[in-house]
Design a protein around this motif. Structure first.
Motif, short mmCIF file in Angstrom:
data_model
loop_
_atom_site.label_atom_id
_atom_site.label_comp_id
_atom_site.label_asym_id
_atom_site.label_seq_id
_atom_site.Cartn_x
_atom_site.Cartn_y
_atom_site.Cartn_z
N MET A 1 10.98 24.72 -11.99
CA MET A 1 10.83 23.32 -12.38
C MET A 1 12.18 22.74 -12.77
N ALA A 2 12.45 21.54 -12.30
CA ALA A 2 13.70 20.85 -12.67
C ALA A 2 13.38 19.86 -13.79
N ASN A 3 13.12 20.41 -14.97
CA ASN A 3 12.65 19.57 -16.08
C ASN A 3 13.71 19.41 -17.16
N ILE A 4 14.95 19.26 -16.72
CA ILE A 4 16.06 19.04 -17.65
C ILE A 4 16.47 17.58 -17.61
N ILE A 5 16.59 16.98 -18.79
CA ILE A 5 17.09 15.62 -18.92
C ILE A 5 18.54 15.72 -19.37
N ALA A 6 19.45 15.21 -18.58
CA ALA A 6 20.88 15.31 -18.89
C ALA A 6 21.43 13.97 -19.34
N VAL A 7 22.02 13.96 -20.52
CA VAL A 7 22.73 12.78 -21.02
C VAL A 7 24.22 13.07 -20.85
N ILE A 8 24.88 12.28 -20.02
CA ILE A 8 26.27 12.52 -19.65
C ILE A 8 27.14 11.44 -20.26
N TRP A 9 28.13 11.87 -21.03
CA TRP A 9 28.94 10.96 -21.83
C TRP A 9 30.40 10.90 -21.37
N ASP A 10 30.94 9.71 -21.34
CA ASP A 10 32.39 9.53 -21.37
C ASP A 10 32.82 9.88 -22.79
N PHE A 11 34.11 9.91 -23.09
CA PHE A 11 34.54 10.32 -24.43
C PHE A 11 35.27 9.21 -25.19
N ASP A 12 36.47 8.85 -24.71
CA ASP A 12 37.23 7.81 -25.40
C ASP A 12 36.49 6.48 -25.38
N LYS A 13 36.41 5.84 -26.53
CA LYS A 13 35.76 4.54 -26.70
C LYS A 13 34.26 4.56 -26.38
N THR A 14 33.73 5.77 -26.19
CA THR A 14 32.30 5.93 -26.00
C THR A 14 31.72 6.75 -27.14
N LEU A 15 32.30 7.91 -27.38
CA LEU A 15 31.96 8.73 -28.54
C LEU A 15 32.99 8.57 -29.65
N VAL A 16 34.23 8.29 -29.24
CA VAL A 16 35.36 8.19 -30.18
C VAL A 16 35.77 6.73 -30.35
N ASP A 17 36.02 6.34 -31.59
CA ASP A 17 36.51 5.00 -31.89
C ASP A 17 38.02 4.98 -31.62
N GLY A 18 38.37 4.67 -30.38
CA GLY A 18 39.78 4.68 -29.98
C GLY A 18 40.00 5.73 -28.91
N TYR A 19 41.22 6.30 -28.89
CA TYR A 19 41.58 7.30 -27.90
C TYR A 19 41.80 8.66 -28.56
N MET A 20 41.46 9.72 -27.85
CA MET A 20 41.58 11.05 -28.42
C MET A 20 43.02 11.43 -28.72
N GLN A 21 43.98 10.76 -28.06
CA GLN A 21 45.39 11.10 -28.29
C GLN A 21 45.98 10.42 -29.53
N SER A 224 19.54 6.43 -15.17
CA SER A 224 19.75 5.27 -16.04
C SER A 224 21.19 5.23 -16.52
N THR A 225 21.69 4.02 -16.73
CA THR A 225 23.09 3.83 -17.12
C THR A 225 23.16 2.89 -18.31
N PHE A 226 24.07 3.21 -19.22
CA PHE A 226 24.14 2.50 -20.51
C PHE A 226 25.61 2.35 -20.90
N ALA A 227 26.01 1.17 -21.31
CA ALA A 227 27.40 0.92 -21.69
C ALA A 227 27.50 0.62 -23.19
N ILE A 228 28.66 0.97 -23.72
CA ILE A 228 28.94 0.82 -25.15
C ILE A 228 30.14 -0.10 -25.33
N TYR A 229 30.11 -0.93 -26.36
CA TYR A 229 31.29 -1.72 -26.70
C TYR A 229 31.48 -1.73 -28.22
N PRO A 230 32.72 -1.75 -28.71
CA PRO A 230 32.97 -1.76 -30.15
C PRO A 230 32.50 -3.06 -30.78
#
Length: 299
Positions: A1-21, A224-230
Motif C-alpha cells: 500500500m502506498a499510504n504515505i502522506i509526504a509534506v515537502i518543505w523548502d527551508f529559507d523563508k519557509t521554515l526559517v525567518d530569513g536565510y540559513m547563512q 497540494s501546494t501551499f505558499a508562505i509569506y512573512p
C-alpha cells in the motif's frame, strides 16, 4: 500500500525567518548585503569575462569557498557549518508542527487500520550541514541540500548541489522511494500505483517564485501546494498572490505554524483530507477483492 502522506518543505523563508547563512555572517562580522550583492553579480561577470554560464541558484557556494580561502571565514568547514543550524530563527510553531501532524494520523485508529503515516522532508538549495544542525532534523524523514568538500580542514570544493529545478528530481526520488531504496533508479519507468509516495499524497510548501518548478510538478500531478509569506511583508504577499492567481499554488498564509493559525489549520486539514481519501480507496479495494460466498443451488 502506498499510504504515505509526504509534506515537502523548502527551508529559507519557509521554515526559517530569513536565510540559513545569516548566523555565519554574524559570527565572522561579514556584511551580508555586500556578500549577496557580489553573488548576484557573478553570473554576468563570468559570462562577460570568460563566456561561461553559471548556475544562479548555487554560485553562492563558490563565494563561500572563496571567502573561506581568503580568510574572511577562517576555519569554516562542515562541522562548523553544522553548529550554525542551532542558531537559526525558526518561524513560530516549528518544529512542533512536524510532531503534531504525525500524531494526527498515528493517533487515529481508522487511519492506522490502513497503515497511513505522515513523513516530512526538506528540499533546499541551502547547505546540508546547517539543516542537519537545526532542530528540524529530529523530526524530518530526509533532506536534500548542497554539500561541500573539505581540504586541509576547510571547505574547498562544491560536492552535491540542489537548485530550484533539480528540486523536482528530489520530489521524484520521494515519489518512487529512491531515497529509501537506492536500488531504484529515479529515471526508471514505474506505474504510479507502485510508487512509495503517490503525487496525490504530497503537499509542497515554499515561499515564492523560485519554487515554481516544484510547485508545478506537485500541483499538476494531483498534490497540494501551499505558499508562505512573512507577516507584514507586502512584496512577499504580492508574490504569493500572483502564484495563487496563476494556479501554481492552492493557497497561502502568513509564516506562523502555531496551533490554530491559518497555516497550521490548512496543513492539518489537508493531511486529514488525504488520509480520509486513502481510507475510502482502501475500503474500495477490499470490496473489489471479495468474492460472493458460495451458495447451494436451488434444486
Amino acid at each position: 500500500m502506498a499510504n504515505i502522506i509526504a509534506v515537502i518543505w523548502d527551508f529559507d523563508k519557509t521554515l526559517v525567518d530569513g536565510y540559513m547563512q545569516d548566523p555565519i555572517f554574524e559570527e565572522y562580522a561579514v556584511d551580508a548585503t555586500e556578500f549577496w550583492r557580489e553573488v548576484e553579480s557573478l553570473p554576468a561577470k563570468y559570462m562577460r569575462e570568460q563566456g561561461v554560464k553559471v548556475n544562479k541558484d548555487t554560485i553562492y557556494l563558490n563565494q563561500f569557498i572563496r571567502y573561506t580561502k581568503e580568510g574572511k571565514f577562517p576555519g569554516l568547514n562542515n562541522a562548523k557549518l553544522k553548529t550554525f543550524g542551532a542558531k537559526l530563527k525558526l518561524y513560530p510553531g516549528i518544529p512542533e508542527l512536524f510532531e503534531k501532524t504525525k500524531k494526527l494520523v498515528l493517533d487515529n485508529p481508522e487511519y492506522q487500520k490502513y497503515e497511513i503515516k505522515v513523513e516530512h522532508y526538506v528540499v533546499s538549495t541551502g547547505m546540508t550541514p546547517i539543516i542537519e544542525g537545526s532542530v528540524v532534523m529530529d523530526y524530518v524523514d530526509g533532506i536534500w541540500g548542497c554539500d561541500l568538500i573539505e581540504e586541509n580542514g576547510i571547505i574547498s570544493e562544491v560536492g552535491y548541489t540542489i537548485d530550484n529545478t533539480s528540486k523536482t528530481r528530489a520530489i521524484f526520488e520521494i515519489n518512487k522511494g529512491s531515497n529509501i531504496h537506492p536500488e531504484i533508479d529515479v529515471n526508471a519507468a514505474m506505474p504510479e500505483e507502485a510508487r512509495r509516495v503517490q503525487f496525490k499524497n504530497m503537499i509542497y510548501i515554499a515561499d515564492g517564485p523560485s519554487d515554481i518548478p516544484a510547485f508545478s510538478l506537485v500541483h499538476a500531478n494531483g498534490g497540494s501546494t501551499f505558499a508562505i509569506y512573512p507577516k507584514g511583508d507586502e512584496k512577499a504577499f504580492k508574490q504569493v498572490e500572483t502564484l495563487r492567481a496563476s494556479g501554481r499554488i492552492d493557497t497561502y498564509a502568513e509564516a506562523d505554524y502555531t496551533e490554530n493559525s491559518q497555516s497550521y489549520m490548512w496543513i492539518s486539514s489537508k493531511i486529514k483530507e488525504f488520509a480520509d481519501r486513502i481510507c475510502v480507496e482502501e475500503k474500495s479495494k477490499i470490496k473489489e477483492t471479495i468474492k460472493d460466498a458460495p451458495r447451494h443451488l436451488n434444486t
